[in-house]
Design an enzyme around this catalytic site. Structure first.
Site, PDB file in Angstrom:
ATOM      1  CD  GLU A  35      -2.413  -1.146   2.863  1.00 28.97           C
ATOM      2  OE1 GLU A  35      -3.175  -2.076   3.145  1.00 28.97           O
ATOM      3  OE2 GLU A  35      -2.148  -0.201   3.649  1.00 28.97           O
ATOM      4  CE  LYS A  83       4.239   5.179   7.419  1.00 26.29           C
ATOM      5  NZ  LYS A  83       3.677   6.489   7.773  1.00 26.29           N
ATOM      6  CG  ASP A 110       3.692  12.664   6.359  1.00 27.09           C
ATOM      7  OD1 ASP A 110       3.436  12.267   7.508  1.00 27.09           O
ATOM      8  OD2 ASP A 110       4.660  13.390   6.088  1.00 27.09           O
ATOM      9  NE  ARG A 160       1.347   6.134  16.943  1.00 27.77           N
ATOM     10  CZ  ARG A 160       2.512   6.064  16.320  1.00 27.77           C
ATOM     11  NH1 ARG A 160       2.609   6.469  15.087  1.00 27.77           N
ATOM     12  NH2 ARG A 160       3.572   5.587  16.922  1.00 27.77           N
ATOM     13  CG  ASP A 168     -13.068  34.682 -29.492  1.00 32.10           C
ATOM     14  OD1 ASP A 168     -13.973  34.191 -30.185  1.00 32.10           O
ATOM     15  OD2 ASP A 168     -11.863  34.505 -29.711  1.00 32.10           O
TER      16      ASP A 168
END
Length: 605
Positions: A21, A23, A25, A42, A526
């Site tokens: 996978e 990683k 940040d 965490r 235009d």
């Protein structure tokens, strides 16, 4: 509940027992969802107040997902710069916010994604003791059921999924090419072990190596300080001590004691010795996760400057050969070819969605600006195998679908990238563009008033529009359309009506006269240019004028009497995009939702 942790290693493991996978940040986070979703860091900290965009999405899908609750996902909260990189400086900025209004505004301007890579609880049943392969299958089924996409920085869906790959070589090359943090290797048979650092889950960092001047040694904590020159002043960018052997540490300490000047616990040293520092990024203040790599005694401290550090943080991929990087390209602005390539690398996430699958018309300046230039449509006889092509109108065009091609074009000093209004897969336009062309840059206020008047009409028809500078003296207004839906003839009904209506309302300001001599200093609207086979300068492309201006997307609130087109130089746009999100970020999503058919029906009545 604390997440399973990764063990660091230097080598990517091989064998068919591993899944790989990207990683990212960001903030590692569990999404624990019973009656109410909870974002848990965490360290067990609740993050709901910091990420209202994720919570709002959860509330939006609650009715459909309710039968799958309780549900626990493991993932990462990120701010994606591309498919492989999260900008930790932006993540860190969000994490430090306290005012709820400020957080809401940041969530609107810089929306985050939650990237789920594991499912731990499903319908209240724990899956932690199941093999990773089984948990990934369950996550894939959830993603299919609720249309959570694979990681895609262009897709605004807040919950996305990291599925994993059995092959790591191409993934690792993409991570290096797009400056990602690293790669994760997980055993397919691994179980999810709470708060355990397991060798079944490995992380391999994509180290960058930055050369710095060692300037100070702090005896109290054994840390060295490193700096680079910026505007002839030393700017500290790192403190470090890890990665050194005891012998290397003592050698450097002794050098300070012999040649330095001591003030209490701090030794200072005149610029004299350089070292390489391994890091994963620069957060705007300091190198991230620094560790000593090697002494560079052969390098003069004068070579350790800010631009050199930026290039080391964003290395050119080995697959792209660069010639004469120091060649002046915009000499009046002091911009070399290497700095132009650095701009392309940094702006590529914003620029490349508009180049994808579109035959390119290039304007090349082989000797820089000002100087001889020429158009190029056909592909050259020799080109790298990473360059794609497409045939339109019997011409085999270059198509820029990857960063390597963009840098290859940059090396050839293709300074202007012009694109058609449709991809090579379709004959239908993907957007309407009005080119607002004032007589001169001194008459730029005409373009501002024209853009605002146009926006009022477009708003009346309940369409959403975007605006950018042309990189010259005018503005360009965009209306994205649903893909493969409306012909140029149908679109012309609208564009011609709008332009003629404006000219009737304000004949002293606007004209649709194509001959310049008959425009009488009015703003030229235009709409004829919006046709099959015609092109427009791509958003974020540079222009071949002496100031190195960029065709820059704007927020509508910036379009006022204070807007100055000459402000948007390459250095300015580089700094601008560090501080704000891309004004064209939702361009494609908006296009798919536009009810342009209702507008056509109204005009045909």
């Amino acid at each position: 509940m604390k997440p399973m942790l990764l063990s660091e290693t230097n080598d990517i493991p091989s064998g068919d027992e591993w899944l790989f996978e990207t990683k990212y940040d960001g903030f590692r986070c569990l999404l624990v969802w019973d009656e109410e979703p909870k974002l848990i860091s965490r360290n067990g900290r609740h993050l709901n107040h910091l990420f209202p965009e994720i919570l709002a999405f959860c509330q939006q899908i609650y009715t459909s997902i309710q039968t799958f609750l309780p549900l626990t996902l493991d993932g990462e909260l990120v701010y994606l710069r591309n498919h492989y990189k999260s900008d930790f400086a932006v993540v860190q900025k969000r994490g430090r916010m306290q005012n709820q209004d400020v957080i809401q505004e940041h969530a609107h301007s810089c929306p985050f994604h939650y990237l789920a890579f594991d499912v731990l609880t499903l319908k209240g049943e724990s899956l932690q003791n199941h093999y990773l392969k089984t948990r990934k299958e369950q996550l894939g089924k959830l993603a299919t059921k609720f249309k959570w996409p694979s990681v895609n920085y262009e897709n605004p869906t807040p919950i996305q999924v990291i599925h994993g790959s059995e092959e790591h070589e191409s993934l690792w090359q993409s991570i290096k090419l797009y400056n990602g943090e690293g790669i994760v290797a997980k055993k397919k048979t691994s179980k999810w072990l709470e708060n355990i650092r397991s060798n079944h889950w490995l992380k391999i960092k994509n180290w960058r190596y930055v050369t710095v001047i060692v300037t100070q040694y702090d005896h109290s904590n054994s840390y060295f300080h490193g700096a680079v020159f910026e505007d002839n002043q030393l700017r500290e960018v790192v403190t470090f001590k890890h990665g050194m052997t005891e012998e290397e540490h003592q050698t450097l300490v002794k050098f300070f004691q012999t040649n330095g000047l001591r003030k209490k616990e701090l030794w200072a040293l005149e610029p004299s010795i350089c070292v390489d520092i391994a890091c994963i990024d620069f957060d705007g203040s300091k190198l991230r996760e620094p560790r000593f790599h090697a002494f560079r005694l052969e390098i003069s401290p004068k070579e350790c400057h800010w631009l050199h550090m930026q290039r080391q943080l964003y290395p050119i991929p080995d697959s792209v050969a660069i010639t004469h990087p120091d060649k002046p390209v915009w000499p009046n602005m002091g911009i070399t070819k290497d700095q132009y390539l650095f701009y392309l690398q940094n702006i590529s996430p914003y620029l490349m969605p508009f180049l994808k699958d579109r035959p390119l018309t290039l304007i090349r300046y082989p000797h820089g600006v000002p100087g001889e230039s020429f158009y190029q449509k056909s592909k050259p006889e020799k080109m790298p195998n990473f360059v794609a092509t497409a045939v339109m109108d019997d011409i085999d065009y270059i198509v820029c679908n990857n960063l390597e091609t963009l840098l290859w074009l940059g090396n050839q000093l293709a300074l202007e990238l012009h694109i058609p209004f449709q991809t090579h897969h379709s004959s239908y336009p993907t957007e309407i563009v009005f080119d607002l062309d004032p007589p001169s840059v001194q008459d730029f206020s005409l373009a501002v008033s024209g853009a605002l008047d146009l926006k009022n009409i477009i708003d009346y028809f309940q369409l959403q529009s975007f605006v950018k500078t042309s990189g010259g003296k005018g503005l360009q207004l965009y209306i994205p359309l649903p893909a493969n839906t409306f012909t140029y003839e149908e679109v012309r009904i609208f564009t011609e009506f709008v332009c003629r209506f404006l000219c009737e309302q304000k004949p002293n300001l606007y004209t649709i006269e194509r001959l310049k001599k008959n425009r009488h200093e009015k703003l030229y609207l235009d709409y004829v240019q919006h046709a099959e086979g015609k092109t427009i300068i791509a958003p974020y492309s540079t222009r071949g004028n002496e100031m190195g201006l960029v065709a820059t997307p704007l927020l509508w609130e910036e379009v006022n009497e204070n807007l100055t087109p000459t402000l948007f130089t390459i250095p300015f746009v580089m700094e601008r995009m560090k501080k704000m999100s891309n004004p064209f970020q939702l361009f494609r999503e908006v296009g798919e939702q536009q009810n342009f058919q209702a507008v056509l029906d109204q005009l045909k009545e």
